[in-house]
Write a protein that holds these residues in place. Structure first.
Motif, PDB file in Angstrom:
ATOM      1  N   GLY A 165       0.834  -1.196   0.000  1.00  0.00           N
ATOM      2  CA  GLY A 165       0.000   0.000   0.000  1.00  0.00           C
ATOM      3  C   GLY A 165       0.873   1.252   0.000  1.00  0.00           C
ATOM      4  O   GLY A 165       2.102   1.165  -0.009  1.00  0.00           O
ATOM      5  N   SER A 166       0.226   2.407   0.028  1.00  0.00           N
ATOM      6  CA  SER A 166       0.984   3.654  -0.056  1.00  0.00           C
ATOM      7  C   SER A 166       0.114   4.833   0.337  1.00  0.00           C
ATOM      8  O   SER A 166      -1.098   4.820   0.119  1.00  0.00           O
ATOM      9  N   PRO A 167       0.724   5.879   0.893  1.00  0.00           N
ATOM     10  CA  PRO A 167      -0.052   7.094   1.161  1.00  0.00           C
ATOM     11  C   PRO A 167      -0.345   7.873  -0.126  1.00  0.00           C
ATOM     12  O   PRO A 167      -1.164   8.789  -0.119  1.00  0.00           O
ATOM     13  N   TYR A 168       0.308   7.547  -1.225  1.00  0.00           N
ATOM     14  CA  TYR A 168       0.119   8.296  -2.476  1.00  0.00           C
ATOM     15  C   TYR A 168      -1.138   7.843  -3.221  1.00  0.00           C
ATOM     16  O   TYR A 168      -1.739   6.824  -2.895  1.00  0.00           O
ATOM     17  N   SER A 169      -1.502   8.623  -4.227  1.00  0.00           N
ATOM     18  CA  SER A 169      -2.545   8.222  -5.172  1.00  0.00           C
ATOM     19  C   SER A 169      -1.869   7.997  -6.513  1.00  0.00           C
ATOM     20  O   SER A 169      -1.057   8.835  -6.932  1.00  0.00           O
ATOM     21  N   CYS A 194      -3.977  -2.928  -1.959  1.00  0.00           N
ATOM     22  CA  CYS A 194      -4.441  -1.541  -1.860  1.00  0.00           C
ATOM     23  C   CYS A 194      -3.787  -0.674  -2.939  1.00  0.00           C
ATOM     24  O   CYS A 194      -4.089  -0.856  -4.113  1.00  0.00           O
ATOM     25  N   TYR A 195      -2.857   0.219  -2.570  1.00  0.00           N
ATOM     26  CA  TYR A 195      -2.183   0.997  -3.617  1.00  0.00           C
ATOM     27  C   TYR A 195      -1.581   0.042  -4.655  1.00  0.00           C
ATOM     28  O   TYR A 195      -1.582   0.336  -5.860  1.00  0.00           O
ATOM     29  N   GLN A 226      -4.131  -0.714  -7.088  1.00  0.00           N
ATOM     30  CA  GLN A 226      -4.389   0.476  -7.907  1.00  0.00           C
ATOM     31  C   GLN A 226      -3.243   0.686  -8.899  1.00  0.00           C
ATOM     32  O   GLN A 226      -3.456   1.021 -10.068  1.00  0.00           O
ATOM     33  N   SER A 228      -8.382   0.604   4.102  1.00  0.00           N
ATOM     34  CA  SER A 228      -7.886   1.948   4.396  1.00  0.00           C
ATOM     35  C   SER A 228      -7.559   2.625   3.073  1.00  0.00           C
ATOM     36  O   SER A 228      -6.421   2.652   2.635  1.00  0.00           O
ATOM     37  N   HIS A 229      -8.591   3.122   2.418  1.00  0.00           N
ATOM     38  CA  HIS A 229      -8.342   3.759   1.116  1.00  0.00           C
ATOM     39  C   HIS A 229      -9.341   4.859   0.818  1.00  0.00           C
ATOM     40  O   HIS A 229     -10.483   4.835   1.280  1.00  0.00           O
ATOM     41  N   GLY A 230      -8.874   5.838   0.024  1.00  0.00           N
ATOM     42  CA  GLY A 230      -9.735   6.929  -0.409  1.00  0.00           C
ATOM     43  C   GLY A 230      -9.906   6.899  -1.920  1.00  0.00           C
ATOM     44  O   GLY A 230     -10.731   7.604  -2.484  1.00  0.00           O
ATOM     45  N   ASP A 231      -9.085   6.069  -2.581  1.00  0.00           N
ATOM     46  CA  ASP A 231      -9.189   5.875  -4.031  1.00  0.00           C
ATOM     47  C   ASP A 231      -9.691   4.469  -4.277  1.00  0.00           C
ATOM     48  O   ASP A 231      -9.546   3.601  -3.414  1.00  0.00           O
ATOM     49  N   HIS A 249      -6.450  -4.904   3.206  1.00  0.00           N
ATOM     50  CA  HIS A 249      -5.115  -5.183   3.750  1.00  0.00           C
ATOM     51  C   HIS A 249      -5.087  -6.550   4.444  1.00  0.00           C
ATOM     52  O   HIS A 249      -5.509  -6.660   5.595  1.00  0.00           O
TER      53      HIS A 249
HETATM   54  N1  LIG Z   1      -3.642   2.029   1.933  1.00  0.00           N
HETATM   55  C1  LIG Z   1      -3.393   2.365   0.683  1.00  0.00           C
HETATM   56  O1  LIG Z   1      -2.575   1.759  -0.011  1.00  0.00           O
HETATM   57  C2  LIG Z   1      -4.100   3.587   0.160  1.00  0.00           C
HETATM   58  C3  LIG Z   1      -3.849   3.825  -1.295  1.00  0.00           C
HETATM   59  C4  LIG Z   1      -4.349   5.206  -1.729  1.00  0.00           C
HETATM   60  N2  LIG Z   1      -3.536   6.210  -1.103  1.00  0.00           N
HETATM   61  C5  LIG Z   1      -5.820   5.358  -1.325  1.00  0.00           C
HETATM   62  O2  LIG Z   1      -6.121   6.198  -0.497  1.00  0.00           O
HETATM   63  O3  LIG Z   1      -6.651   4.660  -1.837  1.00  0.00           O
END
Ligand SMILES: NC(=O)CC[C@H](N)C(=O)O
Ligand SMILES: Nc1ncnc2c1ncn2[C@@H]1O[C@H](COP(=O)(O)OP(=O)(O)OP(=O)(O)O)[C@@H](O)[C@H]1O
Ligand SMILES: O=c1[nH]c(=O)c2[nH+]cn([C@@H]3O[C@H](COP(=O)(O)O)[C@@H](O)[C@H]3O)c2[nH]1
Ligand SMILES: [Mg+2]
Length: 539
Positions: free
Chosen positions: A58-62, A86-87, A90, A141-144, A180
C-alpha cells in the motif's frame, strides 16, 4: 558464496511507503517463506536474485498524482505471480490501463468482501481465496478505488461500495486486492497471503530458524575462511548475545567479544555478562573496565544529545584500543608461526532487519529524534569488514534463534537496554553516586516485576532518576530527597508504545521498597505517557 536467496525461496515485496509494508514481510515469514522488502523504486535489473513472487504494498500516495511512485514495468514480464495490495492493486490496474479515481465512499476500517463464484457449472472461488468461503471480513484503508478494471482482468471479490475490491488476470498469475490482508484486523488475511505465496507462487516452507542456523554457520565459515578472526562488541543484550553465540558456533575462539563497562550499566551487569558469555556460553569475552574514562568525560554534562555523543565516541576509542590489542597478539602469534590464527579482518554487528528497512526506505531518512548509538555502526574508518548475521531477522526471530542456540530463556526474553545506558536515565549530571542510586532502584523494580510474573508481558521497564528534590517525612523527620520515576511500556516495535497498567498492589510494593531501601529517594512516580507524544526513554 551462497547467498540467502540461493538457499530460500524469496518473495519480493516492493514498498510504496505504507505503514504496514513490514507486516507483509512478517506474514510471509510466519508461513516459513523468506520475504524481503525493497523500495518500490528498485529496478529489476539491479536485483541479483529471481523472486518466486512479488507483492506490491500500500501507499499514502494516489497513483494518478504526478509525483506518485511507480513500479518498474519489467516486473510484469518476469513471469512470476504478482499480488497488489491496496495501492498495489491500484498501481497494477493503472499500469495496465484500468482507471483509478478518488471514491465517494472512502473506507477506513472493517468491510465485508463477497468472493465471486467463477467458472459457470463448476463454480469455485479463485485460487487466492480457495477454501475461505464466499464472504470474508477484512480491513480497508483507502480513499481511491478502481472505477474500471484493466482489460483481461475479472472480479473475484467486491464490497458494498467497492465493485472491484479483488481482481485476477484472465490468464496470468496477477492479483490485486483493495483490502489489507497483512493486518490482524483482517482475521483471514494471513490465509490469503498463504494462498498467494504457497499455492500460487509455489514457495517451499523452508524459512525456519532451525534451517537458518545451519546455513548461516556454513556461510560465516565460508566468509571468514580457515583462519580469519572476527571481533565484536557485545552488551549482554539479546541481539549481540545471539550474534556472538552464532559466531562462536561457527569459528570458535577466532571470535573475540568485547564488553565495555562504561560505568552506566545496570547493577552487577558487567560481572553477570562476563559469567554468562564466558562460562555458560563458552564465548571468548574480554570485559574492559573503562568506567573512569566514561564518567570523567560525562562529568557535569546534562544535555541529552551531548551525553549520547560523548558515550558513542568514548565507546569507539575504547573498542578500537581493545581491537588493536587483539590484533597485536594475533600478529605476534603469526610471527612465531605457532597456531597462526590469522588477522582480525571482520567486525561483527548485530544489525536487525528493522534497521535495514529503515535505512533503505525510499522516503529517505526520518527526522532525528535522538542519536541512537550502536557501537559497530560508528566505526567508520576502521579497516574492518562488516559481518552481520542477524541482518535478515526480526527481533522475535532473533529470540527464537537464541532459544535454539541454547541461550537461557531469561536472557532471550530480556528487555532491550540502550547503549548509553543509565546515563540517559539520570536526567541531571551523571556521577558514581547518582549511578548507584539508580542501579539500586532499578534492580528493586525489575526484581518485583519478575516476582509478580509480569516481566514477559512488558516490552520494556526501567527506572529513571529525576534531578529534582521533594520534601518528605521519614521517622517523624523532614527529608528533602530525589524522585524516582518508573516506566513500563507495551510495544510491538518501539516505534509506538503505550504505558503498562500495573496491578495497584505491585506498584505499592515497588514504591514502598524503593523509598525504604534506596537512600536518597523519598518519592516514586509512575510515568503514564504513551509514545508518541513521549518517547520510551526520557532522554
Ligand atoms: N492504503 C493504501 O494503499 C491507500 C492507497 C491510496 N492512497 C488510497 O487512499 O486509496
Ligand atoms: N556496554 C557495551 N559493551 C560493548 N558493546 C556494547 C555495549 N552496549 C552496546 N553495545 C553494542 O551496541 C549494540 C547495540 O546495542 P543494542 O542495545 O541495540 O543491542 P543489544 O544490546 O545487543 O540488544 P538489546 O536491544 O536486546 O539490548 C550492541 O549490539 C553491542 O554491539
Ligand atoms: O541501543 C540503543 N542505543 C540508544 O542510544 C538508544 N536510545 C533508545 N534506545 C532504545 O530504543 C527504543 C526506543 O526508544 P525511544 O522511544 O526512547 O527512542 C527503546 O527500547 C530504547 O531503550 C536505544 N537503544
Ligand atoms: Mg542493549
Amino acid at each position: 558464496m551462497a547467498e540467502i536467496h540461493d538457499q530460500f525461496d524469496t518473495i519480493l515485496i516492493l514498498d510504496f511507503g505504507s505503514q504496514y509494508s513490514h507486516l507483509i514481510t512478517r506474514r510471509c515469514r510466519e508461513h516459513e517463506v523468506y520475504a524481503e522488502l525493497l523500495p518500490c523504486t528498485t529496478q529489476l535489473k539491479d536485483i541479483k536474485f529471481k523472486p518466486k513472487g512479488i507483492i506490491l504494498s500500500g501507499s499514502p500516495y494516489s497513483v494518478y498524482d504526478k509525483d506518485s511512485p511507480h513500479a518498474d514495468p519489467a516486473i510484469y514480464e518476469l513471469g512470476v505471480p504478482i499480488l497488489g495490495i491496496c495501492y498495489g492493486l491500484q498501481e497494477m490496474a493503472w499500469q495496465m490501463k484500468g482507471t483509478v479515481d478518488k471514491c465517494d465512499h472512502r473506507e477506513y476500517g472493517f468491510a465485508q468482501v463477497q468472493m465471486t463464484q467463477i467458472g459457470g457449472d463448476n463454480a469455485s472461488v479463485d485460487a487466492l481465496f480457495e477454501g475461505l468461503g464466499d464472504e470474508m471480513q477484512v480491513w480497508m484503508s483507502h480513499g481511491d478505488q478502481l472505477s474500471a478494471p484493466p482489460p483481461d482482468f475479472h472480479v473475484i471479490g467486491y464490497t458494498a461500495t467497492a465493485p472491484y475490491a479483488a481482481l485476477a488476470h484472465n490468464s496470468k498469475p496477477f492479483y490485486g486486492i483493495q483490502f489489507h490482508p497483512e493486518v490482524t484486523h483482517s482475521p483471514r488475511g494471513k490465509e490469503v497471503i498463504g494462498r498467494f505465496i504457497l499455492n500460487i507462487c509455489g514457495c517451499q516452507k523452508h524459512w525456519t530458524m532451525q534451517e537458518f542456523i545451519g546455513k548461516e554457520i556454513a556461510r560465516i565459515r565460508e566468509i571468514c575462511g580457515p583462519a580469519g578472526r572476527v571481533i565484536g562488541a557485545v552488551s549482554g543484550g539479546v541481539d549481540s548475545t545471539v550474534a556472538a553465540k552464532l559466531m562462536h558456533e561457527a569459528i570458535g575462539d577466532r571470535f573475540h567479544a568485547i564488553m565495555v563497562d562504561n560505568g552506566v550499566l545496570r547493577l552487577n551487569e558487567a560481572k553477570q555478562v562476563d559469567e554468562m558469555l564466558n562460562k555458560d556460553l563458552g564465548v571468548n569475552l574480554t570485559v574492559v573496565d573503562a568506567s573512569d574514562l566514561f564518567l570523567s568525560r560525562l562529568e557535569g554534562i546534562e544535555d541529552p544529545e551531548q551525553k549520547r555523543k560523548i558515550i558513542g565516541n568514548t565507546f569507539i576509542n575504547v573498542f578500537e584500543a581493545e581491537a588493536a590489542k587483539i590484533e597485536a597478539v594475533a600478529a605476534e602469534e603469526e610471527k612465531n608461526g605457532a597456531a597462526a590464527k590469522g588477522r582480525v579482518e571482520w567486525l561483527l554487528q548485530g544489525t536487525l532487519y528493522p534497521d535495514v528497512i529503515e535505512s533503505i526506505s525510499f522516503k529517505g531518512p526520518s527526522a532525528t529524534i535522538k542519536t541512537h548509538h550502536n557501537v559497530g555502526g560508528l566505526l567508520k574508518d576502521m579497516k574492518l569488514k562488516l559481518i552481520e548475521p542477524l541482518r535478515e531477522l526480526f527481533k522475535d526471530e532473533v529470540r527464537l534463534l537464541g532459544r535454539l542456540l541454547d541461550i537461557p530463556a531469561p536472557l532471550v526474553q530480556r528487555h532491550p537496554f540502550p547503549g548509553p545506558g543509565l546515563a540517559i536515565r539520570i536526567l541531571g549530571p551523571v556521577n558514581r553516586e547518582q549511578v548507584a542510586i539508580l542501579q539500586h532502584a532499578d534492580s528493586i523494580y525489575i526484581e518485583e516485576i519478575r516476582k509478580a510474573g509480569l516481566y514477559d508481558q512488558i516490552a520494556q521497564a526501567f527506572a529513571v532518576l529525576l534531578p529534582v528534590k521533594a520534601v518528605g517525612v521519614m521517622g517523624d523527620a523532614r527529608t528533602y530527597e530525589q524522585v524516582i520515576a518508573l516506566r513500563a511500556v507495551q510495544s510491538e516495535d518501539f516505534m509506538t508504545a503505550d504505558w503498562y497498567v500495573f496491578p495497584a498492589e505491585v506498584l505499592r510494593r515497588i514504591s514502598s521498597r524503593i523509598t525504604n531501601e534506596v537512600a536518597g529517594i523519598n518519592r516514586v512516580t509512575y510515568d503514564i505517557s504513551s509514545k508518541p507524544p513521549a518517547t520510551v526513554e526520557w532522554l
